[in-house]
Design an enzyme around this catalytic site. Structure first.
Site, PDB file in Angstrom:
ATOM      1  N   ASP A 502      -8.454   0.612   5.705  1.00 52.87           N
ATOM      2  CA  ASP A 502      -8.601   1.431   4.509  1.00 52.87           C
ATOM      3  C   ASP A 502     -10.102   1.648   4.320  1.00 52.87           C
ATOM      4  O   ASP A 502     -10.904   0.829   4.768  1.00 52.87           O
ATOM      5  CB  ASP A 502      -8.009   0.692   3.306  1.00 52.87           C
ATOM      6  CG  ASP A 502      -8.282   1.423   1.998  1.00 52.87           C
ATOM      7  OD1 ASP A 502      -7.978   2.618   1.931  1.00 52.87           O
ATOM      8  OD2 ASP A 502      -8.815   0.789   1.069  1.00 52.87           O
ATOM      9  N   ASP A 705      -2.354   0.003  -0.703  1.00 49.72           N
ATOM     10  CA  ASP A 705      -2.297  -0.458   0.696  1.00 49.72           C
ATOM     11  C   ASP A 705      -1.125  -1.400   0.945  1.00 49.72           C
ATOM     12  O   ASP A 705      -0.809  -1.709   2.096  1.00 49.72           O
ATOM     13  CB  ASP A 705      -3.601  -1.198   1.071  1.00 49.72           C
ATOM     14  CG  ASP A 705      -4.830  -0.303   0.957  1.00 49.72           C
ATOM     15  OD1 ASP A 705      -4.728   0.878   1.301  1.00 49.72           O
ATOM     16  OD2 ASP A 705      -5.880  -0.793   0.513  1.00 49.72           O
TER      17      ASP A 705
END
Length: 815
Positions: A502, A705
């Site tokens: 990420d 996430d």
């Protein structure tokens, strides 16, 4: 049709495979995936060819139990005003007749009403109204019942109690049987040289509690053995039963005056095996119990109540009772309860829990808002268009659950070996015993051979091979700031071929910082910064906060300001030190007819670098610009380089725009960029990479996430990230440093190598020992292997495994 079933009775990966096999054998079942950690089966089937009842029956025939997960809601309500059991019946009648109430039971002694109801058919408030109309009081808010959590906690407590009981009786048993080896002397009343029968009887008394504590091994082990799919429990059950049965036989012989059998008692072997395995089962159960915490943390993000407009008045109601079409009021600083569209007001909303991006989003009329995000600075009214399970947060929760359910459990090497090992050992033990009996060696000799084969092949070392290495490896990881939450991560991480990162808060710092200051008209850069910081002092926008923070770092004094005015989505207008100051984006400057050509080239270059620009105008004249960006973390570039050296491909995934993402990726040295990815699509992107055959690790820190962290073969969370990301991950980097991704992979390689060595030695001892236990040496005039020596060999294999695992303490990361 897709259904989720709760499965009971599974103890290892072999059980999970047995449930999958039983389900897949049914005509019409297209997919059956068991998640051993959550004890759930996700099954897809054709309703025209089979039914859920057929699938459940097949699972039960395989030796397990199954039940469908219900969509009903369960609550417990405290009731006041009941004076007898007739009152309790009255409350039950009043609630049972309501459409949507499936179950209603009152416990008069505790004054509690237990309810099961369908929230799509009836609101909880309506049930409470019915209770009040019947003449009774609702004393407190409902308490959600998590039966799954309660069941797991009860199971963990039971295993721990059994372990303590077994250990308490095993320790004196070992002292009595093995103490003489350490020079200890027994009291004459139980000394085998003076009172052999007492010596045997005291061991029987001490072994019985251990056998009782390990009763679950016998119940499950023998059941799966008779069903044709033996597991580790079967090995434990057979090995310990054989030792105890032989011990009983030897005790009987002692009672007949054959004192030599006092050295042929193997009760301590059974007790020790049960104690060690119970300890392992306890640690395993503790780890498994944490899986549901991810979902609980996600659910906890949503606010408990919502302020709605009802009959022209503001009324606060529980979030469960919000309906599509309700008008909801959200004040500054409050969480948005459900998804909807703004009909009145403007504000900025912190959506970082969904998108992972730190900069709040400007919201105006007709803009979409999402449940559990935070309204920063304006009062808004919006119409609910998605509630309950349809909200974005609920969809993320559902994705986490689906990812958990679809991930196939990792088949441990020990389970694979034991799948073949158990039946082979049993057959060899029977053949060896019968062969010597037929050869005329007699019952005692043949029985000794049979027991020796089983005892030497007992799974103690095989069972310790993996967990000991994992325990040492996990401890070493913690020393290096790498928290490894379970053995699966260590068993998988060494095979990682692709690492997906990420962007915000993982590769970058996660908060905007001032990177460039460009001043015009001979203006001093520090003065431009001082003016901008003074103007932004009253702003709550993160870009403004970054300017204020940078000015404070440079010790610049804040100037006097008046008449602060926010221009939604564009900037601010403030009087600073009696000067009219305008700070905002390009759109605002164009509206105010500012001449921007002088900064055109620099602004394009800065934008291409992924930076956000804030133009500053003083007294109606463009005076410069300040560039703000989310900067790379200190070790990001170094970590990416190290991963490349290890032959691992790197990918960056982000909801940010493509230009910004590519600028960051170029600086860090990332191989591939996936930009403008919505939260719900992150897991899908990880899945696509997995479809190429790669073992994938996902590194992230945000709630958005969580589904991707679970979908990945190994989920790695940044320690400074959200609780949900940390709960969803397999590995947590406590030092907030992605260089520790390298450490985790290197530690995994060292640990898996150690596990393979352990399994080799454990299996090797058994493989070499079985022929000797079967009497091969006797054929060549050698000695018969005494079961005591067989037990000693088994213990030696365990010692070698633990000793080898301790070598992992010398691990040092090569970074």
């Amino acid at each position: 049709m897709e259904k989720t079933l709760n499965i009971k009775g599974m103890t290892c990966a072999a059980c999970a495979r047995a449930v999958e096999r039983a389900s897949k054998k049914i005509d019409g079942v297209s997919e059956a995936n068991v998640n051993l950690a959550t004890e759930k089966l996700l099954v897809k089937y054709d309703e025209r060819l089979t039914s859920l009842e057929n699938i459940i029956n097949a699972i039960e025939k395989a030796g397990y139990s199954a039940e469908e997960e219900k969509g009903l809601k369960e609550v417990t309500i405290s009731i006041g005003g009941m004076t007898c059991s007739a009152c309790a019946k009255a409350v039950e009648r009043a609630t049972k007749k309501l459409n949507g109430v499936e179950k209603s039971e009152v416990n008069f002694a505790s004054e509690k009403l237990y309810l099961q109801y369908n929230p799509s058919k009836i609101r909880l408030s309506k049930i409470k109204e019915a209770i009040t109309k019947a003449g009774y009081k609702v004393l407190e808010e409902e308490t959600s019942i998590d039966s799954d959590r309660e069941r797991k906690e009860k199971e963990i407590k039971e295993i721990w109690t059994n372990f303590i009981v077994s250990a308490v009786f095993t320790v004196p048993l070992l002292i009595i049987t093995m103490g003489h080896m350490a020079g200890m002397h027994l009291p004459m009343i139980i000394d085998p040289m003076h009172n052999p029968l007492n010596f045997a009887l005291i061991q029987i008394i001490l072994v019985i509690p251990s056998l009782a504590a390990g009763r679950r091994f016998y119940k499950i082990g023998f059941k799966t053995l008779f069903k044709g799919s033996p597991n580790m429990d079967s090995l434990i059950a057979i090995g310990t039963s054989a030792a105890v049965l032989y011990g009983i036989f030897a005790t009987y012989q002692i009672s007949k005056g054959h004192d030599k059998y006092s050295m042929d008692l193997y009760y301590e072997s059974a007790a020790t095996i049960i104690t060690l395995i119970l300890m392992g089962k306890y640690l395993e159960a503790k780890t498994k119990s944490k899986t549901s915490d991810t979902i609980k943390k996600l659910m906890g993000l949503a606010p408990k109540n919502a302020l709605i407009i009802q009959d022209g008045k503001e009324v606060e109601i529980p979030i469960e009772e919000v309906e599509v079409g309700d008008i909801i009021v959200v004040k500054p600083g409050e969480k948005i309860p459900v998804d909807g569209v703004i009909i009145e007001g403007t504000s900025t909303v912190d959506e970082s829990m969904l998108t992972g991006e730190s900069i709040p989003v400007d919201k105006n009329v007709n803009d979409q808002v999402f449940g559990a995000t935070i309204n920063k600075n304006g009062l808004i009214k919006f119409k609910a268009n998605k509630v309950g399970k349809d909200t974005a947060l609920s969809q993320i929760i559902k994705m986490v659950e689906n990812a958990q359910g679809s991930k196939a459990p990792i088949a441990r090497l020990a389970d694979v070996i034991s799948g073949y090992f158990v039946p082979v050992v049993i057959v060899l033990a029977i053949i060896s015993g019968l062969s010597w009996y037929i050869a005329g060696k007699g019952t005692i000799f043949s029985l000794t051979i049979f027991i020796s084969v089983l005892v030497i092949a007992c799974p103690c070392a095989l069972g310790l091979a993996t967990p000991t290495a994992i325990m040492v490896g996990s401890g070493k990881g913690a020393e290096n700031g790498v928290l490894i939450k379970g053995g699966e991560a260590l068993e998988t991480a060494h095979k990682i071929k692709t690492v997906v990162f990420d962007k915000t808060g993982t590769i970058t710092e996660g908060k905007p910082q001032v990177t460039d200051i460009i001043s015009l008209n001979g203006l001093n850069e520090d003065y431009l910064l001082q003016i901008a910081a003074s103007a932004e002092k009253g702003s709550e926008h993160p870009l403004g906060e970054s300017i204020v923070r940078y000015a404070e770092e440079k010790n610049l004094r804040v100037l006097n300001t008046t008449s602060f005015k926010a221009i939604p989505g564009k900037g601010i207008e403030v009087n600073v030190d009696n000067k009219k100051v305008l700070i905002g984006n390009k759109k605002l400057m164009v509206e105010r007819n500012m001449y921007l050509e002088e900064l055109e080239k620099r602004s394009i270059d800065l934008t291409n670098e992924g930076k956000t620009l804030m133009y500053v105008s003083i007294e109606g004249r463009l005076s410069g610009l300040i560039a703000v960006a989310d900067v790379l973390k200190e070790n990001s570039t170094r970590a990416i380089k190290k991963l490349h050296e290890m032959g691992i491909r790197t990918v960056m995934i982000t909801g940010d725009n493509k230009r910004t993402a590519e600028a960051i990726a170029k600086k860090a040295g990332i191989d591939e960029v996936l930009a403008e990815v919505m939260p719900e699509d992150k897991a899908e992107n990880v899945k696509k990479i997995q479809e190429n055959g790669d073992i994938v690790a996902m590194v992230g820190d945000g709630i958005n996430d969580a589904p991707a962290l679970v979908q990945a073969d190994v989920g790695i969370a940044i320690g400074s990230g959200t609780d949900v990301a940390i709960e969803s991950a397999d590995i947590v980097l406590m030092k907030n440093d992605i260089l520790d991704v390298v450490t985790a992979i290197q530690l995994s390689k060292a640990t898996i190598r150690n596990i393979k060595q352990n399994l080799f030695w454990a299996f090797g001892y058994n493989t070499l020992g079985i022929p000797i236990a079967a009497g091969v040496l006797v054929l060549f005039g050698g000695p018969r292997l005494n079961p005591m020596i067989a037990a000693g060999a088994m213990s030696l294999s365990s010692v070698s495994v633990v000793t080898n695992a301790l070598r992992l303490k010398r691990f040092k990361p090569n970074i």
